[in-house]
Structures are given as C-alpha cells and as structure tokens.
Design a protein around this motif. Sequence first.
Motif, PDB file in Angstrom:
ATOM      1  N   GLU A  46      46.695  30.835  35.692  1.00  0.00           N
ATOM      2  CA  GLU A  46      46.567  32.149  35.070  1.00  0.00           C
ATOM      3  C   GLU A  46      46.757  33.259  36.098  1.00  0.00           C
ATOM      4  O   GLU A  46      46.351  33.123  37.258  1.00  0.00           O
ATOM      5  CB  GLU A  46      45.195  32.306  34.405  1.00  0.00           C
ATOM      6  CG  GLU A  46      44.012  32.234  35.339  1.00  0.00           C
ATOM      7  CD  GLU A  46      42.700  32.600  34.662  1.00  0.00           C
ATOM      8  OE1 GLU A  46      42.725  33.118  33.538  1.00  0.00           O
ATOM      9  OE2 GLU A  46      41.652  32.381  35.290  1.00  0.00           O
ATOM     10  N   TYR A  59      48.009  45.547  38.992  1.00  0.00           N
ATOM     11  CA  TYR A  59      47.736  44.979  37.679  1.00  0.00           C
ATOM     12  C   TYR A  59      46.606  43.966  37.830  1.00  0.00           C
ATOM     13  O   TYR A  59      46.569  43.231  38.812  1.00  0.00           O
ATOM     14  CB  TYR A  59      48.988  44.273  37.146  1.00  0.00           C
ATOM     15  CG  TYR A  59      50.225  45.126  37.197  1.00  0.00           C
ATOM     16  CD1 TYR A  59      50.948  45.258  38.381  1.00  0.00           C
ATOM     17  CD2 TYR A  59      50.662  45.823  36.080  1.00  0.00           C
ATOM     18  CE1 TYR A  59      52.082  46.064  38.449  1.00  0.00           C
ATOM     19  CE2 TYR A  59      51.805  46.614  36.133  1.00  0.00           C
ATOM     20  CZ  TYR A  59      52.499  46.736  37.320  1.00  0.00           C
ATOM     21  OH  TYR A  59      53.617  47.533  37.383  1.00  0.00           O
ATOM     22  N   TYR A  60      45.707  43.911  36.827  1.00  0.00           N
ATOM     23  CA  TYR A  60      44.560  43.022  36.893  1.00  0.00           C
ATOM     24  C   TYR A  60      44.308  42.359  35.551  1.00  0.00           C
ATOM     25  O   TYR A  60      44.453  42.979  34.500  1.00  0.00           O
ATOM     26  CB  TYR A  60      43.300  43.792  37.292  1.00  0.00           C
ATOM     27  CG  TYR A  60      43.360  44.382  38.681  1.00  0.00           C
ATOM     28  CD1 TYR A  60      43.746  45.701  38.884  1.00  0.00           C
ATOM     29  CD2 TYR A  60      43.023  43.614  39.793  1.00  0.00           C
ATOM     30  CE1 TYR A  60      43.804  46.243  40.150  1.00  0.00           C
ATOM     31  CE2 TYR A  60      43.088  44.149  41.070  1.00  0.00           C
ATOM     32  CZ  TYR A  60      43.485  45.463  41.231  1.00  0.00           C
ATOM     33  OH  TYR A  60      43.550  45.996  42.504  1.00  0.00           O
ATOM     34  N   ALA A  61      43.885  41.119  35.610  1.00  0.00           N
ATOM     35  CA  ALA A  61      43.391  40.454  34.421  1.00  0.00           C
ATOM     36  C   ALA A  61      42.039  41.054  34.050  1.00  0.00           C
ATOM     37  O   ALA A  61      41.274  41.484  34.924  1.00  0.00           O
ATOM     38  CB  ALA A  61      43.243  38.957  34.685  1.00  0.00           C
ATOM     39  N   ASP A  62      41.745  41.083  32.771  1.00  0.00           N
ATOM     40  CA  ASP A  62      40.479  41.665  32.320  1.00  0.00           C
ATOM     41  C   ASP A  62      39.279  40.984  32.977  1.00  0.00           C
ATOM     42  O   ASP A  62      38.264  41.622  33.246  1.00  0.00           O
ATOM     43  CB  ASP A  62      40.361  41.555  30.801  1.00  0.00           C
ATOM     44  CG  ASP A  62      41.305  42.495  30.071  1.00  0.00           C
ATOM     45  OD1 ASP A  62      41.537  42.271  28.872  1.00  0.00           O
ATOM     46  OD2 ASP A  62      41.820  43.451  30.709  1.00  0.00           O
ATOM     47  N   SER A  63      39.398  39.703  33.232  1.00  0.00           N
ATOM     48  CA  SER A  63      38.273  38.931  33.765  1.00  0.00           C
ATOM     49  C   SER A  63      37.900  39.323  35.190  1.00  0.00           C
ATOM     50  O   SER A  63      36.798  38.989  35.649  1.00  0.00           O
ATOM     51  CB  SER A  63      38.609  37.435  33.722  1.00  0.00           C
ATOM     52  OG  SER A  63      39.780  37.172  34.478  1.00  0.00           O
ATOM     53  N   LYS A  65      38.791  42.680  36.527  1.00  0.00           N
ATOM     54  CA  LYS A  65      38.802  44.133  36.703  1.00  0.00           C
ATOM     55  C   LYS A  65      37.443  44.623  37.174  1.00  0.00           C
ATOM     56  O   LYS A  65      36.413  44.218  36.652  1.00  0.00           O
ATOM     57  CB  LYS A  65      39.172  44.824  35.388  1.00  0.00           C
ATOM     58  CG  LYS A  65      40.657  44.907  35.128  1.00  0.00           C
ATOM     59  CD  LYS A  65      40.947  45.625  33.819  1.00  0.00           C
ATOM     60  CE  LYS A  65      42.425  45.625  33.520  1.00  0.00           C
ATOM     61  NZ  LYS A  65      42.724  46.218  32.195  1.00  0.00           N
ATOM     62  N   ARG A 105      53.808  42.579  30.743  1.00  0.00           N
ATOM     63  CA  ARG A 105      52.852  41.510  31.037  1.00  0.00           C
ATOM     64  C   ARG A 105      53.506  40.383  31.830  1.00  0.00           C
ATOM     65  O   ARG A 105      52.939  39.296  31.975  1.00  0.00           O
ATOM     66  CB  ARG A 105      52.275  40.973  29.732  1.00  0.00           C
ATOM     67  CG  ARG A 105      51.435  42.008  28.980  1.00  0.00           C
ATOM     68  CD  ARG A 105      50.880  41.467  27.691  1.00  0.00           C
ATOM     69  NE  ARG A 105      49.905  40.400  27.897  1.00  0.00           N
ATOM     70  CZ  ARG A 105      48.630  40.595  28.183  1.00  0.00           C
ATOM     71  NH1 ARG A 105      48.185  41.815  28.330  1.00  0.00           N
ATOM     72  NH2 ARG A 105      47.808  39.580  28.328  1.00  0.00           N
TER      73      ARG A 105
END
Length: 125
Positions: A46, A59-63, A65, A105
């Motif tokens: 991921e 850019y960051y994954a929500d998990s 941030k 994305r």
Amino acid sequence: HVQLVESGGGSVKAGESLRLSCDTSSFSDTRYCLGWFRQAPGSEREGVAAIYFGGGSTYYADSVKGRFTISQDSAENTVYLQMNSLKLEDTAKYYCAEGPTCSGRSWMLPMVFDYWGQGTQVTVS
C-alpha cells in the motif's frame, strides 16, 4: 544502473519515532515521483506517502496523515519519511519506489512505479 536504497528501519515501541531514508543518487532525472510503500505479511502493498522530486508536492495516505512526513534533500539526493507516533499497525516492510508521476491517486498504485528498493523492516510493539 538505477538503484534505490532504503535505510532507517528498526524495532520501536508504540508512540516512538523512526526516520526512513531513500538514497536516490543513482537517478539522473531531476523530476519524478518518489513514493513510500509498505507491505505487511498477508497484505497487499500500500502507498503511504509520496513526493514529487523537483516540485515538492506531497501526498499521504489517510492512515498516516498528521504522523508521517515525507521530505527531500536535493543536495543529498535523499528522500526521508519521518514517522512519529508509531502504531502497531504501522508494522511492515517499507519500500521506496520511483515513478513518472504522482498525479491524482497514481502515487498510491505500485504498478505506476518503475524502480524499487529492497525494503527496510519497521516493527512496532
């Protein structure tokens, strides 16, 4: 020969921090997307964070941030992933990868990335 080299992994307790490094000195391009991915046993790889090397967009994954920060040191040809407030679920092997674009994305999609490092293990207990 294009090569990415990660370092900085290790074993830490929940709440502690680690900083991962990705040496990109073998790249001659000045603009590309550098992504950090992770893969836990039994899980798909991921996207965690990415930076457009040369432009600086991140850019960051929500998990992650608010806990992880990706940055670049152009002089050192290095991309860092500062990981704070680590959680048990952050345990995985972390990889850096180079691709042509971070747009939309795409930065989260392993298939977009052409070159990969060997990975560095992060274990949170």
